[in-house]
Design a protein around this motif. Structure first.
Motif, PDB file in Angstrom:
ATOM      1  N   PRO A  38      32.598  42.349  34.083  1.00  0.00           N
ATOM      2  CA  PRO A  38      33.824  42.246  33.136  1.00  0.00           C
ATOM      3  C   PRO A  38      34.011  40.424  33.130  1.00  0.00           C
ATOM      4  O   PRO A  38      34.261  39.827  31.901  1.00  0.00           O
ATOM      5  N   SER A  39      33.729  39.854  34.044  1.00  0.00           N
ATOM      6  CA  SER A  39      34.083  38.196  34.010  1.00  0.00           C
ATOM      7  C   SER A  39      32.959  37.854  33.127  1.00  0.00           C
ATOM      8  O   SER A  39      33.123  36.513  32.640  1.00  0.00           O
ATOM      9  N   ARG A  40      31.845  38.253  32.617  1.00  0.00           N
ATOM     10  CA  ARG A  40      30.862  37.505  32.003  1.00  0.00           C
ATOM     11  C   ARG A  40      31.162  37.732  30.604  1.00  0.00           C
ATOM     12  O   ARG A  40      30.436  37.074  29.700  1.00  0.00           O
ATOM     13  N   PHE A  41      32.217  38.842  30.037  1.00  0.00           N
ATOM     14  CA  PHE A  41      32.423  38.983  28.782  1.00  0.00           C
ATOM     15  C   PHE A  41      33.717  38.551  28.131  1.00  0.00           C
ATOM     16  O   PHE A  41      34.462  38.978  27.401  1.00  0.00           O
ATOM     17  N   LEU A  42      34.089  37.200  28.916  1.00  0.00           N
ATOM     18  CA  LEU A  42      35.374  36.636  28.355  1.00  0.00           C
ATOM     19  C   LEU A  42      35.408  36.366  27.099  1.00  0.00           C
ATOM     20  O   LEU A  42      36.375  36.398  26.183  1.00  0.00           O
ATOM     21  N   PHE A  43      34.181  35.820  26.406  1.00  0.00           N
ATOM     22  CA  PHE A  43      34.246  35.455  25.187  1.00  0.00           C
ATOM     23  C   PHE A  43      34.504  36.696  24.113  1.00  0.00           C
ATOM     24  O   PHE A  43      35.287  36.360  23.235  1.00  0.00           O
ATOM     25  N   PHE A 107      47.777  26.058  35.415  1.00  0.00           N
ATOM     26  CA  PHE A 107      47.738  26.262  37.122  1.00  0.00           C
ATOM     27  C   PHE A 107      47.309  27.482  37.664  1.00  0.00           C
ATOM     28  O   PHE A 107      46.894  27.558  38.913  1.00  0.00           O
ATOM     29  N   PHE A 108      47.579  28.680  36.899  1.00  0.00           N
ATOM     30  CA  PHE A 108      47.233  29.847  37.852  1.00  0.00           C
ATOM     31  C   PHE A 108      46.097  31.048  36.988  1.00  0.00           C
ATOM     32  O   PHE A 108      46.150  31.878  37.412  1.00  0.00           O
ATOM     33  N   LYS A 109      45.709  30.429  35.848  1.00  0.00           N
ATOM     34  CA  LYS A 109      45.006  31.414  35.098  1.00  0.00           C
ATOM     35  C   LYS A 109      43.685  31.806  36.016  1.00  0.00           C
ATOM     36  O   LYS A 109      43.486  33.122  35.927  1.00  0.00           O
ATOM     37  N   ASP A 110      42.925  30.985  36.738  1.00  0.00           N
ATOM     38  CA  ASP A 110      41.674  31.518  37.196  1.00  0.00           C
ATOM     39  C   ASP A 110      42.061  32.450  38.558  1.00  0.00           C
ATOM     40  O   ASP A 110      41.498  33.315  38.639  1.00  0.00           O
ATOM     41  N   ALA A 111      43.431  32.225  39.313  1.00  0.00           N
ATOM     42  CA  ALA A 111      43.668  33.076  40.283  1.00  0.00           C
ATOM     43  C   ALA A 111      44.083  34.460  39.724  1.00  0.00           C
ATOM     44  O   ALA A 111      43.853  35.484  40.197  1.00  0.00           O
ATOM     45  N   LEU A 112      44.761  34.297  38.533  1.00  0.00           N
ATOM     46  CA  LEU A 112      45.280  35.723  38.025  1.00  0.00           C
ATOM     47  C   LEU A 112      44.120  36.443  37.277  1.00  0.00           C
ATOM     48  O   LEU A 112      43.984  37.566  37.627  1.00  0.00           O
ATOM     49  N   GLU A 113      43.328  35.703  36.653  1.00  0.00           N
ATOM     50  CA  GLU A 113      42.125  36.423  36.039  1.00  0.00           C
ATOM     51  C   GLU A 113      40.939  36.757  37.199  1.00  0.00           C
ATOM     52  O   GLU A 113      40.319  37.641  36.818  1.00  0.00           O
ATOM     53  N   SER A 114      41.212  36.315  38.402  1.00  0.00           N
ATOM     54  CA  SER A 114      40.117  36.742  39.161  1.00  0.00           C
ATOM     55  C   SER A 114      40.287  38.312  39.711  1.00  0.00           C
ATOM     56  O   SER A 114      39.394  38.885  40.312  1.00  0.00           O
ATOM     57  N   VAL A 115      41.354  39.056  39.259  1.00  0.00           N
ATOM     58  CA  VAL A 115      41.372  40.262  39.528  1.00  0.00           C
ATOM     59  C   VAL A 115      40.807  41.119  38.549  1.00  0.00           C
ATOM     60  O   VAL A 115      40.549  42.304  39.005  1.00  0.00           O
ATOM     61  N   ARG A 116      40.103  40.576  37.514  1.00  0.00           N
ATOM     62  CA  ARG A 116      39.238  41.231  36.639  1.00  0.00           C
ATOM     63  C   ARG A 116      38.338  42.024  37.520  1.00  0.00           C
ATOM     64  O   ARG A 116      37.931  43.167  37.092  1.00  0.00           O
ATOM     65  N   ASP A 117      37.791  41.575  38.478  1.00  0.00           N
ATOM     66  CA  ASP A 117      36.518  42.092  39.185  1.00  0.00           C
ATOM     67  C   ASP A 117      37.161  43.048  40.421  1.00  0.00           C
ATOM     68  O   ASP A 117      35.930  43.255  41.107  1.00  0.00           O
ATOM     69  N   ILE A 119      39.113  46.586  40.928  1.00  0.00           N
ATOM     70  CA  ILE A 119      39.675  47.540  40.211  1.00  0.00           C
ATOM     71  C   ILE A 119      41.056  47.761  40.924  1.00  0.00           C
ATOM     72  O   ILE A 119      41.895  48.007  40.288  1.00  0.00           O
ATOM     73  N   ARG A 120      41.202  47.522  42.304  1.00  0.00           N
ATOM     74  CA  ARG A 120      42.532  47.982  43.054  1.00  0.00           C
ATOM     75  C   ARG A 120      43.544  47.088  42.636  1.00  0.00           C
ATOM     76  O   ARG A 120      44.787  47.455  42.512  1.00  0.00           O
ATOM     77  N   GLY A 121      43.244  45.878  42.478  1.00  0.00           N
ATOM     78  CA  GLY A 121      43.989  44.821  42.047  1.00  0.00           C
ATOM     79  C   GLY A 121      44.504  45.138  40.602  1.00  0.00           C
ATOM     80  O   GLY A 121      45.849  45.014  40.241  1.00  0.00           O
ATOM     81  N   VAL A 122      43.554  45.618  39.845  1.00  0.00           N
ATOM     82  CA  VAL A 122      44.256  46.069  38.303  1.00  0.00           C
ATOM     83  C   VAL A 122      45.102  47.396  38.471  1.00  0.00           C
ATOM     84  O   VAL A 122      45.892  47.354  37.663  1.00  0.00           O
ATOM     85  N   ALA A 123      44.797  48.187  39.531  1.00  0.00           N
ATOM     86  CA  ALA A 123      45.488  49.344  39.548  1.00  0.00           C
ATOM     87  C   ALA A 123      46.994  49.128  40.117  1.00  0.00           C
ATOM     88  O   ALA A 123      47.913  49.537  39.331  1.00  0.00           O
ATOM     89  N   LEU A 124      47.288  48.071  40.931  1.00  0.00           N
ATOM     90  CA  LEU A 124      48.413  47.496  41.213  1.00  0.00           C
ATOM     91  C   LEU A 124      49.248  47.003  39.937  1.00  0.00           C
ATOM     92  O   LEU A 124      50.464  46.937  39.970  1.00  0.00           O
ATOM     93  N   SER A 125      48.561  46.336  39.145  1.00  0.00           N
ATOM     94  CA  SER A 125      49.092  45.449  38.120  1.00  0.00           C
ATOM     95  C   SER A 125      49.527  46.872  37.001  1.00  0.00           C
ATOM     96  O   SER A 125      50.541  46.631  36.459  1.00  0.00           O
TER      97      SER A 125
END
Length: 270
Positions: A38-43, A107-117, A119-125
């Motif tokens: 997922p993180s490779r397809f941000l474009f 200030f927080f984009k990188d930290a928040l987007e790190s959840v992309r990789d 799945i359980r972080g995505v689940a909590l979201s």
């Protein structure tokens, strides 16, 4: 990425961007199960969001023209009206929300987007989105007709909605779901809440597109990219109209019946 895969992801983006079930979360899931990193397809993801942005501008084109006219005649001596007063407050509030969202993104984009990789972080979201949607069952009842109003001071409303939109950088937290839910819970009318949410999305998505297009690696064939954009644009126009209808009918909370089981499944069975 094949043309068919790009079309599938484009339609998925348009479908999930406007329904309050998190487009970014579903894109992560789809890309994961299609064996993409997922993180490779941000474009490509941002390209699909640009299509949804185009759909918002088309859908609210008349309202945008009205707000531009109010902005350029701000100090005119024309007759005052409740509608014009609200539009002035709306313009100021939108600017405040945009600044708040932008600061969170910086200030927080990188930290928040790190959840992309993860799945359980995505689940909590997803579960957070479901909780907000469920809470709208108890939102104050506001008449659909009449001049919109801010239920609390406009500047405070703007700050709260800007924070809600900024947190929605998390994959799995629906931008429309969180912002519309909070607007309803604060006491804004249904139609005005949807309008505020999507007008607020225009500068946010545009800013994200500019940042990601500059930084992301273009690693998708042009034909796939264009197909994905077209699929996302078509689906976005359709489902933006569907969302407005659903909110007007008071059925917004029912999307929780989907995102909560999805979040629980991802949390315990992946």
């Amino acid at each position: 990425m094949t043309v068919f895969e790009a079309l599938l992801l484009g339609i998925l983006q348009g479908f999930t961007e406007f329904l309050p079930i998190s487009s970014s979360g579903h894109l992560v899931l789809a890309e994961t199960y299609l064996n993409f990193q997922p993180s490779r397809f941000l474009f490509f993801d941002v390209l699909l969001h640009a299509a949804s942005l185009t759909a918002v501008c088309v859908f609210y084109r008349k309202r945008l023209v009205e707000l531009v006219q109010v902005f350029f005649t701000w100090f005119s001596s024309g007759p005052a009206s409740p509608e014009r007063d609200y539009d002035k407050q709306l313009i100021i509030a939108q600017a405040i929300s945009t600044v708040i969202t932008g600061l969170i993104g910086i200030f927080f984009k990188d930290a928040l987007e790190s959840v992309r990789d993860h799945i359980r972080g995505v689940a909590l979201s997803f579960l957070l989105t479901g909780a907000l949607l469920t809470a709208t069952r108890w939102a104050p009842s506001v008449p659909l007709n009449g001049v919109p109003r801010f239920p609390i001071p406009a500047w405070l409303f703007a700050v709260i909605l800007g924070v809600a939109q900024g947190i929605a950088i998390l994959p799995g937290v629906s931008r429309s779901g969180s912002t519309i839910s909070i607007a309803l819970l604060l006491g804004m009318g249904r139609v005005a809440a949807v309008e505020y949410s999507f007008l607020m999305s225009i500068p946010a998505i545009l800013g994200a597109c500019l940042l990601e297009f500059r930084e992301a690696e273009f690693n998708v064939p042009w034909e796939s990219a264009l197909t994905g954009f077209a699929g996302s644009l078509a689906a976005s126009v359709i489902f933006l109209w569907v969302l407005v209808w659903i909110v007007r009918k008071g059925h917004f909370h029912q999307f929780a019946y989907y995102v909560i089981p999805l979040g629980l499944f991802l949390l315990f069975y992946t």
